[in-house]
Design an enzyme around this catalytic site. Structure first.
Site, PDB file in Angstrom:
ATOM      1  N   HIS A 171      12.272  90.268  59.948  1.00  9.95           N
ATOM      2  CA  HIS A 171      10.914  90.370  60.504  1.00  9.95           C
ATOM      3  C   HIS A 171      10.702  91.675  61.273  1.00  9.95           C
ATOM      4  O   HIS A 171       9.606  91.898  61.798  1.00  9.95           O
ATOM      5  CB  HIS A 171      10.623  89.189  61.433  1.00  9.95           C
ATOM      6  CG  HIS A 171      10.611  87.854  60.748  1.00  9.95           C
ATOM      7  ND1 HIS A 171       9.847  87.611  59.625  1.00  9.95           N
ATOM      8  CD2 HIS A 171      11.270  86.695  61.015  1.00  9.95           C
ATOM      9  CE1 HIS A 171      10.039  86.354  59.233  1.00  9.95           C
ATOM     10  NE2 HIS A 171      10.909  85.789  60.054  1.00  9.95           N
ATOM     11  N   ASP A 198      14.821  83.566  52.412  1.00 10.82           N
ATOM     12  CA  ASP A 198      14.612  82.866  53.671  1.00 10.82           C
ATOM     13  C   ASP A 198      13.345  82.003  53.590  1.00 10.82           C
ATOM     14  O   ASP A 198      12.438  82.283  52.798  1.00 10.82           O
ATOM     15  CB  ASP A 198      14.454  83.917  54.782  1.00 10.82           C
ATOM     16  CG  ASP A 198      14.481  83.340  56.178  1.00 10.82           C
ATOM     17  OD1 ASP A 198      15.545  83.364  56.808  1.00 10.82           O
ATOM     18  OD2 ASP A 198      13.422  82.866  56.656  1.00 10.82           O
TER      19      ASP A 198
END
Length: 339
Positions: free
Chosen positions: A158, A193
């Site tokens: 992220h 993910d």
């Protein structure tokens, strides 16, 4: 296959984060290392520690302002009267192309996308060790290993070039891919993910030498909300070099594998010289985030199909949080590569 792990990664131990406006215990805890490392060693993987390679691997994908911010912000934060024990932003700009703030509070808002990436006294060193872990795993593959597992914690997918978010500070998968570019003209990143790898997408969105592919829960009602939609295909020279495959919540093994087959077809068409797998185990049906209902045998099936590409591979740990099956899920995936 080797598992690369730095003990310094344990030093980052955030106390809480905000979720839907509520203060909750932070699930990105050092215990994750213990569980994942035990599972990797249980498969017979040899443990190696990464050398300190300084800032060069990080600076290859992150901006100088951002690196300086992460390195100094905690110390600066302590000089603010009444400041929180950990650096948590309380303001976020509606634009980032204007003036760069001089204050610690303003810079925290500028460089932190959300409240899920608190910075304590130990965060910078742990995040740097995590980056070194990914970089060293890439060096092992460049040195002839067919695959290497980078047990990175805190995770990284992220994190943008100048923005932390979602438990992530330095983008470990991006660092590994950039390192592999030293030898390979084209490198692919496959992110499996639960959450979209928005930072990884952002790093390479305008590039055609690194193909970014992400399979994740549909962000229309799920973190990271603003990235990860199917119409995000890249820009400029990178147009057509980003592929997002959002899935409905609770999709399960078969739906995930169907998306994976599509992802692998596109990666094969890109003909990369090496692959980075951003391995999130939070797609598991029993993970605290509950997302895509992948089973423990499902992770073995995912690994088997990825292995079918026959590419040199760096497996970088992303999400996957403490639950009874966390170690078994990692073992299920890595077993295909541990021989």
């Amino acid at each position: 296959m080797k598992v690369v792990f730095s003990e310094a990664q344990r030093r980052h131990d955030p106390t809480f984060f905000l979720s839907s406006g509520a203060q909750r215990p932070n699930p990105e805890v050092p215990r994750r290392c213990d569980i994942l490392l035990e599972a990797a060693l249980g498969l017979g993987l040899a443990q190696v520690a990464p050398p300190d390679t300084g800032l060069a691997p990080v600076a290859a994908v992150h901006t100088p302002d951002y690196i300086h911010f992460l390195r100094r912000i905690y110390e600066r934060w302590q000089h603010i009267e009444g400041a929180s024990a950990e650096v948590i932003p309380n303001i976020h700009p509606d634009r980032r192309e204007g003036a760069y703030p001089a204050s610690a509070v303003g810079q925290a808002g500028y460089h932190m996308a959300d409240t899920a990436c608190p910075i304590s006294a130990e965060t910078y060193e742990a995040a740097l060790a995590s980056a070194h872990t990914a970089f060293h795993a890439a060096q092992l593959v460049l040195g002839g290993e067919r695959a290497a597992y980078a047990l990175c914690r805190p995770p990284g997918h992220h994190a943008f070039a100048d923005l932390a978010g979602g438990f992530c500070y330095f983008n470990n998968s991006g660092i590994a891919a950039q390192a592999l570019r030293a030898r390979h003209e084209r490198v692919a990143i496959l992110d499996v993910d639960l959450h979209h790898g928005n930072g990884t997408q952002g790093l390479f969105y305008g590039r055609r030498d690194v193909y970014t592919v992400s399979i994740h829960a549909d962000p229309i009602r799920f973190y990271p909300f603003f990235w990860g939609h199917a119409d995000e295909r890249g820009e400029g020279e990178g147009l057509g070099y980003n592929l997002n495959l959002p899935l409905a919540r609770k999709t399960g093994d078969q739906g995930f594998l169907a998306a994976l087959d599509r992802a692998l077809e596109h990666i094969a068409a890109f003909t990369p010289g090496a692959l980075v797998v951003a391995l999130g185990l939070d797609a598991f049906e029993g993970d605290p985030f509950g997302g895509l209902s992948v089973t423990t045998p499902g992770f073995a099936a995912i690994a088997g199909r990825i292995a079918g590409l026959g590419l040199p591979m760096v497996i970088v740990q992303e999400g996957g949080y403490v639950c009874d099956e966390l170690g078994a899920n990692l073992a299920s995936f890595l077993k295909r590569f541990a021989i």
